[in-house]
Design a protein around this motif. Sequence first.
Motif, PDB file in Angstrom:
ATOM      1  N   ARG A  92       0.990  -1.368   0.064  1.00 33.03           N
ATOM      2  CA  ARG A  92       0.064   0.102   0.035  1.00 33.03           C
ATOM      3  C   ARG A  92       0.934   1.376   0.014  1.00 33.03           C
ATOM      4  O   ARG A  92       0.559   2.081  -0.706  1.00 33.03           O
ATOM      5  CB  ARG A  92      -0.828  -0.021   1.228  1.00 33.03           C
ATOM      6  N   VAL A  93       1.807   1.223   0.877  1.00 36.79           N
ATOM      7  CA  VAL A  93       2.871   2.491   0.985  1.00 36.79           C
ATOM      8  C   VAL A  93       3.550   2.583  -0.546  1.00 36.79           C
ATOM      9  O   VAL A  93       3.540   3.929  -1.104  1.00 36.79           O
ATOM     10  CB  VAL A  93       3.972   2.159   1.953  1.00 36.79           C
ATOM     11  N   LEU A  94       3.763   1.544  -1.122  1.00 36.77           N
ATOM     12  CA  LEU A  94       4.631   1.613  -2.559  1.00 36.77           C
ATOM     13  C   LEU A  94       3.707   2.275  -3.202  1.00 36.77           C
ATOM     14  O   LEU A  94       4.185   2.766  -4.252  1.00 36.77           O
ATOM     15  CB  LEU A  94       5.308   0.337  -2.759  1.00 36.77           C
ATOM     16  N   LEU A  95       2.554   1.383  -3.464  1.00 32.35           N
ATOM     17  CA  LEU A  95       1.417   2.006  -4.470  1.00 32.35           C
ATOM     18  C   LEU A  95       1.032   3.572  -4.205  1.00 32.35           C
ATOM     19  O   LEU A  95       0.999   4.460  -5.184  1.00 32.35           O
ATOM     20  CB  LEU A  95      -0.004   1.241  -4.395  1.00 32.35           C
ATOM     21  N   THR A  96       1.071   4.108  -2.787  1.00 31.17           N
ATOM     22  CA  THR A  96       0.849   5.386  -2.792  1.00 31.17           C
ATOM     23  C   THR A  96       1.908   6.255  -3.180  1.00 31.17           C
ATOM     24  O   THR A  96       1.873   7.358  -3.964  1.00 31.17           O
ATOM     25  CB  THR A  96       0.443   5.777  -1.166  1.00 31.17           C
ATOM     26  N   TRP A  97       3.190   5.849  -2.936  1.00 31.12           N
ATOM     27  CA  TRP A  97       4.240   6.782  -3.417  1.00 31.12           C
ATOM     28  C   TRP A  97       4.616   6.682  -4.896  1.00 31.12           C
ATOM     29  O   TRP A  97       4.832   7.849  -5.454  1.00 31.12           O
ATOM     30  CB  TRP A  97       5.641   6.140  -2.633  1.00 31.12           C
ATOM     31  N   LEU A  98       4.059   5.620  -5.477  1.00 25.23           N
ATOM     32  CA  LEU A  98       4.201   5.591  -7.126  1.00 25.23           C
ATOM     33  C   LEU A  98       3.247   6.422  -7.518  1.00 25.23           C
ATOM     34  O   LEU A  98       3.568   7.268  -8.573  1.00 25.23           O
ATOM     35  CB  LEU A  98       4.111   4.029  -7.544  1.00 25.23           C
ATOM     36  N   PHE A  99       1.932   6.353  -7.200  1.00 30.06           N
ATOM     37  CA  PHE A  99       0.933   7.488  -7.758  1.00 30.06           C
ATOM     38  C   PHE A  99       1.247   8.614  -7.514  1.00 30.06           C
ATOM     39  O   PHE A  99       1.060   9.605  -8.300  1.00 30.06           O
ATOM     40  CB  PHE A  99      -0.434   7.002  -7.563  1.00 30.06           C
ATOM     41  N   THR A 100       1.870   9.137  -6.195  1.00 30.95           N
ATOM     42  CA  THR A 100       2.071  10.512  -5.819  1.00 30.95           C
ATOM     43  C   THR A 100       3.279  10.861  -6.551  1.00 30.95           C
ATOM     44  O   THR A 100       3.139  12.017  -7.127  1.00 30.95           O
ATOM     45  CB  THR A 100       2.498  10.567  -4.314  1.00 30.95           C
ATOM     46  N   LEU A 131      -5.749  14.973 -17.802  1.00 30.84           N
ATOM     47  CA  LEU A 131      -4.540  14.147 -18.077  1.00 30.84           C
ATOM     48  C   LEU A 131      -3.493  14.278 -16.766  1.00 30.84           C
ATOM     49  O   LEU A 131      -2.996  13.210 -16.523  1.00 30.84           O
ATOM     50  CB  LEU A 131      -4.045  14.324 -19.374  1.00 30.84           C
ATOM     51  N   ILE A 132      -3.456  15.359 -16.470  1.00 32.15           N
ATOM     52  CA  ILE A 132      -2.367  15.431 -15.253  1.00 32.15           C
ATOM     53  C   ILE A 132      -2.879  14.689 -14.085  1.00 32.15           C
ATOM     54  O   ILE A 132      -2.117  14.285 -13.285  1.00 32.15           O
ATOM     55  CB  ILE A 132      -2.018  17.027 -15.004  1.00 32.15           C
ATOM     56  N   PHE A 133      -4.179  14.769 -13.809  1.00 32.35           N
ATOM     57  CA  PHE A 133      -4.853  14.232 -12.571  1.00 32.35           C
ATOM     58  C   PHE A 133      -5.014  12.683 -12.734  1.00 32.35           C
ATOM     59  O   PHE A 133      -5.482  12.009 -11.909  1.00 32.35           O
ATOM     60  CB  PHE A 133      -6.015  14.856 -12.183  1.00 32.35           C
ATOM     61  N   ILE A 134      -4.789  12.103 -13.800  1.00 29.49           N
ATOM     62  CA  ILE A 134      -4.978  10.440 -14.228  1.00 29.49           C
ATOM     63  C   ILE A 134      -4.431   9.697 -13.006  1.00 29.49           C
ATOM     64  O   ILE A 134      -5.271   8.782 -12.406  1.00 29.49           O
ATOM     65  CB  ILE A 134      -4.437  10.321 -15.514  1.00 29.49           C
ATOM     66  N   PRO A 135      -3.177   9.840 -12.566  1.00 33.43           N
ATOM     67  CA  PRO A 135      -2.596   8.990 -11.412  1.00 33.43           C
ATOM     68  C   PRO A 135      -3.665   9.064 -10.132  1.00 33.43           C
ATOM     69  O   PRO A 135      -3.753   8.216  -9.382  1.00 33.43           O
ATOM     70  CB  PRO A 135      -1.173   9.732 -11.177  1.00 33.43           C
ATOM     71  N   VAL A 136      -4.047  10.462  -9.915  1.00 32.22           N
ATOM     72  CA  VAL A 136      -4.825  10.522  -8.625  1.00 32.22           C
ATOM     73  C   VAL A 136      -5.985   9.717  -8.706  1.00 32.22           C
ATOM     74  O   VAL A 136      -6.544   8.888  -8.094  1.00 32.22           O
ATOM     75  CB  VAL A 136      -5.184  11.984  -8.285  1.00 32.22           C
ATOM     76  N   TRP A 137      -6.401   9.875 -10.024  1.00 31.20           N
ATOM     77  CA  TRP A 137      -7.811   9.075 -10.264  1.00 31.20           C
ATOM     78  C   TRP A 137      -7.846   7.718 -10.210  1.00 31.20           C
ATOM     79  O   TRP A 137      -8.606   6.892  -9.847  1.00 31.20           O
ATOM     80  CB  TRP A 137      -8.470   9.600 -11.430  1.00 31.20           C
ATOM     81  N   ILE A 138      -6.867   7.206 -10.881  1.00 32.36           N
ATOM     82  CA  ILE A 138      -6.267   5.600 -10.911  1.00 32.36           C
ATOM     83  C   ILE A 138      -6.148   5.168  -9.501  1.00 32.36           C
ATOM     84  O   ILE A 138      -6.832   4.127  -9.102  1.00 32.36           O
ATOM     85  CB  ILE A 138      -5.145   5.565 -11.479  1.00 32.36           C
ATOM     86  N   PHE A 139      -5.457   6.043  -8.516  1.00 34.69           N
ATOM     87  CA  PHE A 139      -5.241   5.394  -7.167  1.00 34.69           C
ATOM     88  C   PHE A 139      -6.500   5.573  -6.155  1.00 34.69           C
ATOM     89  O   PHE A 139      -7.086   4.629  -5.608  1.00 34.69           O
ATOM     90  CB  PHE A 139      -4.598   6.646  -6.472  1.00 34.69           C
ATOM     91  N   ASP A 140      -7.416   6.616  -6.681  1.00 35.96           N
ATOM     92  CA  ASP A 140      -8.889   6.765  -6.047  1.00 35.96           C
ATOM     93  C   ASP A 140      -9.740   5.654  -6.496  1.00 35.96           C
ATOM     94  O   ASP A 140     -10.547   4.913  -5.558  1.00 35.96           O
ATOM     95  CB  ASP A 140      -9.424   8.164  -6.295  1.00 35.96           C
ATOM     96  N   THR A 141      -9.642   5.213  -7.735  1.00 31.39           N
ATOM     97  CA  THR A 141     -10.390   4.020  -8.118  1.00 31.39           C
ATOM     98  C   THR A 141     -10.250   2.790  -7.537  1.00 31.39           C
ATOM     99  O   THR A 141     -10.992   2.048  -7.273  1.00 31.39           O
ATOM    100  CB  THR A 141     -10.316   3.868  -9.803  1.00 31.39           C
TER     101      THR A 141
END
Length: 134
Positions: free
Chosen positions: A8-16, A37-47
């Motif tokens: 979970r920590v690795l996934l959070t750091w990667l998307f951030t 498009l800039i916010f795509i990593p945020v939306w993928i993580f939220d999904t």
Amino acid sequence: MRMSLAQRVLLTWLFTLLFLIMLVLKLDEKAPWNWFLIFIPVWIFDTILLVMLIVKMAGRCKSGFDPRNGSQNMKKKVWYLIAMLLKLAFCLALCAKLQRFTSIKLAYVFIPLWALLLGGMVELGYNIFYVRRD
């Protein structure tokens, strides 16, 4: 399927990190990308978080579920779902404002964020000052 804390920590750091790199490129005008498009990593993580939350909430419907202490747990999960939707609303409104799709005031864009922060403060106060009466 359960994710370990390290995953979970690795996934959070990667998307951030991905989001921050894309944001810096956009703000330095090196990338002429759309704000959505800039916010795509945020939306993928939220999904991913929303899917995990919905799966946990749906797990209450399976046979053999022990409902003891379930109402408090369910209330917390509903709050998490509302918080995720408020964050999503804020991100969408911010992107629409930055992309100039809408001409709403900036104060209105921040209403979901303020509601999220106010709800977080209420939950924090409840968790700190709540005394169980057994």
